[in-house]
Design an enzyme around this catalytic site. Structure first.
Site: not given
Length: 564
Positions: A133, A217, A241
């Protein structure tokens, strides 16, 4: 009228990401609109790959490592295959923020040279590509976290010597284990959203149904993994997330308790907010892949490098105890689970209800006890999480959006115009959270009177969200995921099935929107058709080994149930 400066910067960055894709891997024809082709996974993306690339990229992390650590597959060949597939994935759904394929291939060459010289791997992840990420710092690679104002800076700070030189602790550990790092994936600016959208790459779509969101996210991770552009990746979770993108993309995802995976050196929103800690965890197509990388990371003894990591090595004894309980599925000492269909806020959609029912039926078929989960009000957890997310009054996100003057996406759940909380109010909030954690703990203990096993439930099943992969701008309730973060419990996402417009129809007795306290009943069977459906298995704090073992077992049994 000329575009604002931030648009020029974002357009240039977006183009730079595309330019980093080798010409040989660029699509030569336009991608059909989602109204024509919803699903670009499986056979669609595979038409751009050769047979060996398909064999490699369709393998899970465990199988890949079994071959790269024994010399059956070269690290270069595996890395090139995943770089190619990741490049295709980005062109299909816009899931990458940073591409560093050339550096990855050079690293892979060094791994192959090491193996040729020593006839042994560097570590258990030798030659395994791992995606990250875009919160992680990697030497020589930019981190924007979706903010235009972070372009060509270090976390928004121009001329900072850490730019391009900083490396997150987990990145260092993955390298020491032999992993190959090759790309960083898209996030919503602020990270505080159940959808992935920012002003650099736009919207990241769900590969299985491109009318819908990939989640957030860690949405780029979810989308990339759904397209098998990565065998395993790492995301973060402060309100769902990791679990939301895992569920929306038919993946397994682990949200561990805080203190097990090092967060040192990772960029974040509202950094320094310690009332509700963000945690790092893996996502992958198989549960055993999560176990493999989680166990590998713990073998590096991260508690010597991150002051917030607990000295808690992988516990095989907990795995063995859990497997023993699984084997006793027909007697009174078997496993017991709670199940919760409704949190008091948002009624779940028909595909989620069917997925929950399938899991419940599977557990009962296996001889396990299943009881209704009626815990302390999740409204308290929802309110606590909301207050913590907004405790700085939006100061952090105002600052970072203000660096460029860019617009904030409507999906961000933090109020930019809030009131900053005083220290005394934060202290009271922390007390309220602690008291809620104790209340929940006492409830969990009390279930020993209901299970018939002489023990409290071993875990409980609940939705991750009220819906499957969501229609853009219709993610209105994070309460099914954020309560786990308030409690700091480990949770594993388990993929179950897919929405089916012929089966998952809106019941005639569905409550009217006006009767729902917070969330409208907005299910659309046609739009949601084909969307992945998942649940989460929640365990007691720091019982990651038990939850991973149970998740693999339950996932395999669900697959058997569906084959009947």
């Amino acid at each position: 009228m000329a575009d604002p400066t931030w648009r020029i910067r974002s357009d240039a960055k977006r183009q730079a990401i595309l330019d980093a894709i080798p010409q040989k891997w660029r699509l030569t024809e336009p991608v059909p609109p989602p109204t024509e082709v919803r699903d670009v996974t499986g056979s669609y993306i595979c038409k751009y790959l050769d047979a060996q690339e398909i064999e490699i990229t369709e393998s899970d992390a465990v199988d890949i490592a079994a071959k790269t650590t024994t010399g059956q597959w070269s690290a270069v060949k595996v890395t090139e295959a995943f770089c190619h597939r990741a490049a295709l994935a980005h062109q299909l759904v816009s899931c990458l923020h940073e591409i560093f394929f050339d550096a990855a291939i050079e690293d892979a060459k060094k791994l192959d040279q090491y193996f040729a010289e020593h006839k042994a791997p560097i570590g258990p992840l030798h030659g395994l590509p791992v995606s990250l990420k875009d919160q992680f710092h990697v030497k020589g690679v930019e981190t924007t976290m979706g903010y235009v104002g972070w372009i060509n800076t270090f976390q928004g700070i121009p001329n900072d010597p850490r730019r391009g030189t900083e490396e997150s602790e987990l990145v260092r550990e993955l390298r020491s284990l032999g992993a190959v790092l090759y790309c960083k994936t898209s996030v919503p600016a602020t990270l505080m959203s159940g959808e992935t959208v920012n002003n650099i790459i736009g919207y990241t779509w769900n590969p299985k149904n491109r009318l819908l969101s990939c989640g957030g996210s860690s949405g780029g991770e979810g989308a990339l993994l759904a397209l098998r552009g990565s065998p395993v990746g790492f995301g973060s979770d402060i309100g769902g997330s990791i679990r939301i993108p895992a569920g929306f993309n038919f993946l397994y995802g682990l949200r561990p308790s805080s203190g097990r995976i090092p967060y040192q050196g990772v960029a974040n929103s509202m950094d320094g907010q310690n009332s509700l800690l963000s945690v790092l965890g893996p996502l992958a197509p198989t549960a055993r892949s999560l176990t493999f990388v989680f166990k590998s990371v713990l073998s590096t003894e991260p508690w010597f490098h991150d002051p917030l990591v607990l000295e808690l090595p992988w516990r095989d004894v907990m795995v063995d105890q859990t497997r023993e309980l699984i084997q006793k599925s027909k007697d009174s000492t078997s496993l017991a689970f709670g199940i919760m269909y409704y949190d008091g806020f948002a009624r779940i959609h028909p595909p989620i209800h069917r997925g929950m029912k399938l899991v419940e039926q599977t557990l009962k078929r296996l001889g396990h006890t299943v009881i209704p989960w009626t815990p302390p009000s999740h409204a308290k957890a929802h309110d606590l999480a909301s207050e913590i997310y907004g405790m700085d009054g939006g100061v952090d996100l105002r600052h970072h959006f203000g660096l460029s003057g860019e617009e904030q996406a409507p999906q961000v759940i933090v109020d930019q115009d809030g009131v900053e909380m005083k220290a005394s109010a934060i202290a009271q909030l922390n007390i309220a959270k602690r008291e809620y954690q104790k209340e929940y703990m006492d409830y969990w203990n009390s279930t020993a009177q209901l299970t018939g096993t002489g023990r409290p439930v071993d875990g409980f099943i609940c939705p991750i969200a009220p819906h499957a992969a969501v229609i853009p701008q219709q993610y209105r309730h994070v309460g099914y995921s954020s309560f786990v973060d308030v409690l700091d419990y480990p949770s594993v996402t388990i993929p179950v099935t897919h929405a089916n417009k012929s089966v998952d129809v809106r019941p005639a007795n569905a409550p009217a929107a006006s009767l729902e306290p917070h969330v409208e009943w907005d299910y659309d069977a046609d739009t949601y058709d084909g969307a992945p459906v998942a649940v989460q298995l929640v365990g007691r704090r720091l019982q990651e080994e038990k939850m991973l073992t149970l998740a693999e077992y339950i996932g395999e049994e669900i697959a058997r149930e569906l084959k009947k």
